[in-house]
Design an enzyme around this catalytic site. Structure first.
Site, PDB file in Angstrom:
ATOM      1  N   ILE A  63     -59.004  73.800  -7.602  1.00 57.53           N
ATOM      2  CA  ILE A  63     -58.524  72.508  -7.097  1.00 57.53           C
ATOM      3  C   ILE A  63     -57.410  72.725  -6.078  1.00 57.53           C
ATOM      4  O   ILE A  63     -56.506  73.515  -6.301  1.00 57.53           O
ATOM      5  CB  ILE A  63     -57.956  71.642  -8.248  1.00 57.53           C
ATOM      6  CG1 ILE A  63     -58.997  71.504  -9.359  1.00 57.53           C
ATOM      7  CG2 ILE A  63     -57.521  70.274  -7.733  1.00 57.53           C
ATOM      8  CD1 ILE A  63     -58.451  70.905 -10.633  1.00 57.53           C
ATOM      9  N   CYS A  64     -57.508  72.016  -4.942  1.00 57.01           N
ATOM     10  CA  CYS A  64     -56.418  72.059  -3.985  1.00 57.01           C
ATOM     11  C   CYS A  64     -55.599  70.791  -4.154  1.00 57.01           C
ATOM     12  O   CYS A  64     -55.962  69.725  -3.673  1.00 57.01           O
ATOM     13  CB  CYS A  64     -56.950  72.153  -2.562  1.00 57.01           C
ATOM     14  SG  CYS A  64     -55.640  72.230  -1.348  1.00 57.01           S
TER      15      CYS A  64
END
Lengths: 202, 315
Positions: free
Chosen positions: A91-92
């Site tokens: 996840i960014c």
């Protein structure tokens, strides 16, 4: 595990369990081991998004230096989203990296990830292919995301045309997930997807 | 890190909880602008990683942290908690502000230092008392002392070696200087001048002394007394080239004609008051140096000066 990390996680676990979000079914949290280092989160796809109706599992690893360092979180459920790797589930999200703050909790982090599903950040992508589609062909992106939600997150059945195309490739002996990735990547153009799949194998 | 919330009686208000460790605030500090409060240990650790407020991410540095307001401290000090040693049997319930003083004297502290009663004289934590073996502990003590002794001996041997080397170099230098002095008259004059100046400088550094009872003079001091005085002279910075001559002059056999016997001394008593005397630090003795006493008759003075030792009466 450092005393402070275990103490915090225990308290946060209780906090999540008592929260209205759990009561409303928006998030869930489950303990995977007794040392409070590994947990499994669950978020519901937000309404009015392509993820609506899906349930997304998250792997949560609590580092020994928690809460001075953020928990390590990734999607275990495959998802089509500009800020989540369609390959690894990474996840960014700034608060999981340099914008982490010690007062954030598992509850607030899960809610932030849920919010990320409603409001993607295509200019800070984790998956360049998805982000490109999001920007250039938002309608197709929404359909693809909905299709993935159906296939992996238990969302409602969606686009028959997409299912048929996946089936075509399945018939040719291609792995289902590979077929879906190829089709999604090539904007559901069967020919280009096929070409890419078979050229790679040569 | 804060106090475990389970230790407190009743509910603890959310405002008294540290957002970092989720325990009850311990020795709290607050951020300057947003006034969010944290345990000192927690916020120090956080700021060492990232100079922001952990709640709202406003920029904060360690030096900007402030003690929390009195009202918050008072609320904290009123909380009732169990003792740290509750798992070891202490049933005390205390106000948070009296916890530290209780911990010092809590009899249930497993680490409380206790003297061994079997006679080895060691002081040991209470929980190790059962396992304690006087002979083993003392043997360990001897072993460490032995180790230290060996280390010191080694160091001593090394220092000796270095000193010997220095001595050899010094001897060589002295020999060299002597040769220069003999072969070169300018050098000789220079060296003598330097020696004279050194004596004057040393004389200037000593305090004036006043002899109240000249009758207390010891004219034939024994070797032990002489060694004591010599040592004191050396410590006061006496130039080495005159120290032996000076010490020779502490006995009446080397004194000038005007002092050499009891009879002459009786006759010259009135001349004593002319002497400029200097203190030998810490001793009942005075120095009458030639350089201070150029006004005194020759038969009352010798080179480089006199040492007079007294039984008492020096100020």
């Amino acid at each position: 595990m450092a005393n402070i990390a275990a103490k915090r996680i225990k308290r946060e676990f209780k906090e999540v369990m008592k929260s209205e979000e759990v009561a409303g079914g928006a998030i869930k949290l489950e303990l995977l081991d007794n040392s409070w280092t590994e947990l499994q989160g669950e978020i519901a796809g937000p309404p009015d998004t392509p993820y609506e109706g899906g349930t997304f599992l998250l792997e949560i690893k609590v580092p020994e230096t928690y809460p001075f360092n953020p928990p390590k979180i990734r999607f275990m459920t495959k998802i089509w989203h500009p800020n989540v790797s369609s390959v690894t589930g990474a996840i960014c999200l700034d608060i999981l990296k340099d914008q982490w703050a010690a007062a954030l909790t598992l509850r607030t982090v899960l809610l932030s990830i849920q919010a990320l599903l409603s409001a993607a950040e295509p200019n800070d992508p984790q998956d360049a292919v998805v982000a490109k589609q999001y920007k250039e062909n938002p309608t197709l992106f929404a359909l693809t995301a909905r299709h993935w939600t159906h296939a992996y997150a238990g969302g409602p059945a969606a686009i028959r045309d997409f299912d048929a195309k996946v089936q075509r490739l399945l018939d040719m002996g291609v792995d289902e997930h590979q077929a879906r990735v190829a089709l999604s990547t090539y904007d559901w153009e069967l020919e280009r997807a096929t070409e890419q799949l078979f050229n790679r194998e040569e | 890190m804060g106090f475990e919330i389970k230790r407190f009686q009743g509910d603890v208000d959310e405002e008294l909880i540290c957002p970092i460790c989720s325990g009850v605030l311990e020795d709290p500090l607050q951020a300057p602008a947003c006034e969010h409060a944290f345990c000192r240990a927690c916020i120090t650790e956080w700021i060492s990683r990232q100079p922001t407020c952990p709640v709202d991410r406003q920029a904060v540095t360690a030096s900007q942290l402030r003690p929390v307001p009195r009202i918050l401290r008072n609320l904290l000090s009123r909380l009732c908690t169990s003792c740290d040693n509750a798992p070891h049997g202490c049933n005390a319930v205390l106000k948070l502000d009296s916890l530290p003083s209780h911990l010092v004297e809590c009899e249930f502290n497993p680490k409380r230092p206790m003297p061994c009663e079997a006679g080895c004289g060691l002081v040991i934590p209470k929980d190790e008392l059962a396992e304690h073996n006087c002979v083993r502990e003392l043997r360990a003590l001897i072993a460490t002392q032995q180790g230290k002794l060996t280390d010191y001996q080694q160091e001593l041997a090394e220092q000796r070696l270095i000193i010997n080397e220095h001595k050899r170099e010094l001897a060589l230098l002295k020999e060299f200087m002597r040769a220069m002095r003999v072969s070169n008259p300018t050098m000789r004059a220079l060296a003598e001048q330097m020696e004279r100046e050194e004596v004057v400088r040393w004389a200037g550094s000593l305090a004036r002394a006043r002899v109240t009872r000249w009758g207390g003079m010891i004219s034939t001091p024994d070797d032990v007394l002489q060694m004591m005085i010599k040592r004191s002279l050396s410590e006061s910075g006496c130039p080495p080239h005159i120290i032996d001559d000076l010490m020779e002059n502490c006995h009446e056999r080397r004194w000038p004609p005007g002092l050499s016997s009891l009879e002459t001394r009786q006759n010259n008593r009135r001349l004593y008051e002319k002497y400029v005397c200097k203190r030998v630090p810490g001793k009942q003795a005075v120095l009458v140096l030639q350089c201070d006493n150029t006004h005194v008759d020759e038969h009352m003075m010798v080179e480089p000066g006199l040492v007079m030792i007294f039984a008492h009466g020096i100020e």
